[in-house]
Design a protein around this motif. Structure first.
Motif, PDB file in Angstrom:
ATOM      1  N   GLU A   1      13.236  33.545  19.518  1.00  0.00           N
ATOM      2  CA  GLU A   1      11.888  33.927  19.524  1.00  0.00           C
ATOM      3  C   GLU A   1      11.536  34.601  18.278  1.00  0.00           C
ATOM      4  OE1 GLU A   1       8.821  32.734  21.939  1.00  0.00           O
ATOM      5  OE2 GLU A   1      10.369  31.473  20.828  1.00  0.00           O
ATOM      6  N   ALA A   2      12.378  35.901  17.947  1.00  0.00           N
ATOM      7  CA  ALA A   2      12.244  36.696  16.771  1.00  0.00           C
ATOM      8  C   ALA A   2      12.132  35.744  15.446  1.00  0.00           C
ATOM      9  CB  ALA A   2      13.134  37.843  16.926  1.00  0.00           C
TER      10      ALA A   2
ATOM     11  N   ALA B   1      -6.848  38.949  25.442  1.00  0.00           N
ATOM     12  CA  ALA B   1      -7.339  38.513  24.008  1.00  0.00           C
ATOM     13  C   ALA B   1      -6.796  39.231  22.841  1.00  0.00           C
ATOM     14  CB  ALA B   1      -8.958  38.433  23.814  1.00  0.00           C
ATOM     15  N   ALA B   2      -6.436  40.623  23.158  1.00  0.00           N
ATOM     16  CA  ALA B   2      -6.082  41.563  22.148  1.00  0.00           C
ATOM     17  C   ALA B   2      -4.559  41.534  21.762  1.00  0.00           C
ATOM     18  CB  ALA B   2      -6.327  43.057  22.533  1.00  0.00           C
ATOM     19  N   GLN B   3      -3.971  40.805  22.683  1.00  0.00           N
ATOM     20  CA  GLN B   3      -2.339  40.568  22.309  1.00  0.00           C
ATOM     21  C   GLN B   3      -2.077  39.684  21.195  1.00  0.00           C
ATOM     22  OE1 GLN B   3      -0.843  42.639  24.242  1.00  0.00           O
ATOM     23  NE2 GLN B   3      -2.748  43.058  24.687  1.00  0.00           N
ATOM     24  N   GLY B   4      -1.007  39.733  20.547  1.00  0.00           N
ATOM     25  CA  GLY B   4      -0.507  38.953  19.512  1.00  0.00           C
ATOM     26  C   GLY B   4       0.407  37.883  19.852  1.00  0.00           C
ATOM     27  N   ASP B   5       1.470  37.728  19.258  1.00  0.00           N
ATOM     28  CA  ASP B   5       2.647  36.699  19.605  1.00  0.00           C
ATOM     29  C   ASP B   5       3.361  37.001  20.745  1.00  0.00           C
ATOM     30  OD1 ASP B   5       5.225  34.972  19.594  1.00  0.00           O
ATOM     31  OD2 ASP B   5       3.843  33.752  18.104  1.00  0.00           O
ATOM     32  N   VAL B   6       3.271  36.606  21.965  1.00  0.00           N
ATOM     33  CA  VAL B   6       3.639  36.848  23.109  1.00  0.00           C
ATOM     34  C   VAL B   6       4.811  35.957  23.753  1.00  0.00           C
ATOM     35  CG1 VAL B   6       3.678  37.672  25.621  1.00  0.00           C
ATOM     36  CG2 VAL B   6       1.856  38.370  23.934  1.00  0.00           C
TER      37      VAL B   6
ATOM     38  N   ALA C   1      10.030  33.437  10.937  1.00  0.00           N
ATOM     39  CA  ALA C   1      10.159  32.250  10.014  1.00  0.00           C
ATOM     40  C   ALA C   1       8.684  31.757   9.710  1.00  0.00           C
ATOM     41  CB  ALA C   1      11.078  31.295  10.588  1.00  0.00           C
ATOM     42  N   SER C   2       7.860  32.178  10.660  1.00  0.00           N
ATOM     43  CA  SER C   2       6.407  31.351  10.428  1.00  0.00           C
ATOM     44  C   SER C   2       5.703  32.065   9.456  1.00  0.00           C
ATOM     45  CB  SER C   2       5.774  31.342  11.683  1.00  0.00           C
ATOM     46  OG  SER C   2       5.735  32.688  12.262  1.00  0.00           O
TER      47      SER C   2
ATOM     48  N   LYS D   1       6.165  41.128  16.832  1.00  0.00           N
ATOM     49  CA  LYS D   1       6.383  40.375  18.105  1.00  0.00           C
ATOM     50  C   LYS D   1       6.355  41.102  19.231  1.00  0.00           C
ATOM     51  CE  LYS D   1       7.967  36.507  20.016  1.00  0.00           C
ATOM     52  NZ  LYS D   1       7.047  36.769  21.170  1.00  0.00           N
ATOM     53  N   GLN D   2       6.154  40.144  20.368  1.00  0.00           N
ATOM     54  CA  GLN D   2       5.835  41.013  21.901  1.00  0.00           C
ATOM     55  C   GLN D   2       6.713  40.296  22.632  1.00  0.00           C
ATOM     56  OE1 GLN D   2       1.504  41.116  20.927  1.00  0.00           O
ATOM     57  NE2 GLN D   2       1.697  42.264  22.568  1.00  0.00           N
ATOM     58  N   PHE D   3       7.275  40.912  23.590  1.00  0.00           N
ATOM     59  CA  PHE D   3       8.160  40.340  24.828  1.00  0.00           C
ATOM     60  C   PHE D   3       7.688  40.949  26.096  1.00  0.00           C
ATOM     61  CE2 PHE D   3      10.708  40.231  21.115  1.00  0.00           C
ATOM     62  CZ  PHE D   3      11.070  39.058  20.947  1.00  0.00           C
TER      63      PHE D   3
END
Length: 287
Positions: A280-281, A222-227, A286-287, A129-131
């Motif tokens: 958000e975490a 485009a290289a980012q994950g879940d932000v 959970a997904s 996860k990213q913030f």
């Protein structure tokens, strides 16, 4: 709750730097999750993240380093030195390798957000996860607008390297938070914080400017994950419009407006931000 005694300053000598970092283990969390939190230009890690970190309940370990030119991280020479974004990514990589953190979540504020995105691009499999809190490189919708904005920061840098450092700090504040609610006490605190290492601060601003002139922003995004991207409610409309656009067009981008604050959001709204980070975490895992 975290107290100062639980955040001893630790150091790692690597890449010509003595990197200072703080590492906290939450005794009430046993899920094995880890998160790294990166600060912005001109400020220290704990000054930026300590109040938020106190309220995080989804991570067993929290790592807060001081980046080059800021806080208690110094070159081994003892003198301020210029640095690049690649240097900051290499430092982070060396630190997490040293600690044996092979997978973790990652958060970054302002310049720290830029470093976080670059690290994710280079080491995609290590980040969950990213913030991002008002990340550098994501200031304006168009790249020309973003580059034009950096010219104002370059003017601030010129003053920071001269005798009139307070002029440079104020120019930076007026550029990055033009709609802020001004109080003498908060302004004085912010100027004191940013003036702790003015040459290091100037080097950090130059680092961001150089990166903007080199990076491919579409490829980086485009290289980012879940932000989850936080933007202060008082920040300029163009920034909100851009992050809303990213939210609308990217399935992994989650824009959060933080009411009643500007670029100083980690200092002014730590409880709001920590609560959202926790939620958000939970959603992500959970997904």
């Amino acid at each position: 709750m975290i107290d100062d005694m639980q955040w001893p300053a630790l150091t790692l000598e690597t890449n010509g730097q003595s990197i200072t970092y703080r590492l906290y283990t939450n005794p009430d969390v046993k899920n094995g999750r880890r998160i790294v939190l990166l600060h912005g230009a001109g400020v220290a890690g704990m000054d930026t993240w300590s109040f938020i970190a106190k309220m995080l309940d989804q991570w067993q370990e929290v790592l807060i380093p001081d980046l080059r030119g800021m806080g208690d991280t110094w070159p081994l020479s003892g003198e301020e030195e210029s640095f690049t974004a690649s240097d900051l990514v290499t430092d982070l990589s060396s630190l997490v390798d040293y600690l044996g953190w092979w997978s973790f979540d990652l958060g970054g504020y302002s310049m720290g957000g830029m470093v976080a995105m670059l690290y994710k691009q280079q080491y995609p499999s290590r980040i969950g996860k990213q913030f991002l809190l008002e990340s550098a490189l994501l200031d304006r919708p168009t790249w020309d607008e973003t580059k034009a904005l950096r010219k104002k920061y370059s003017e601030a840098t010129r003053h920071l390297r001269a005798a009139d450092k307070s002029v440079g700090i104020l120019a930076f504040m007026n550029t990055i938070s033009p709609n802020r609610r001004i109080s003498k006490q908060v302004e004085a605190l912010t100027m004191s914080r940013l003036g702790h290492r003015p040459i290091g601060f100037a080097n950090a601003l130059d680092c961001v400017t150089a990166t903007i002139n080199e990076v491919d922003r579409p490829a980086l995004i485009a290289a980012q994950g879940d932000v989850t991207s936080f933007i202060g409610g008082l920040s300029v409309d163009a920034m909100h419009d851009y992050h809303q656009h990213l939210d609308d067009t990217l399935p992994n981008w989650h824009y959060v407006m933080v009411p009643g604050t500007d670029h100083s959001l980690p200092y002014q709204k730590p409880r709001n931000i920590a609560k959202t980070m926790n939620n958000e975490a939970k959603r992500f895992y959970a997904s």
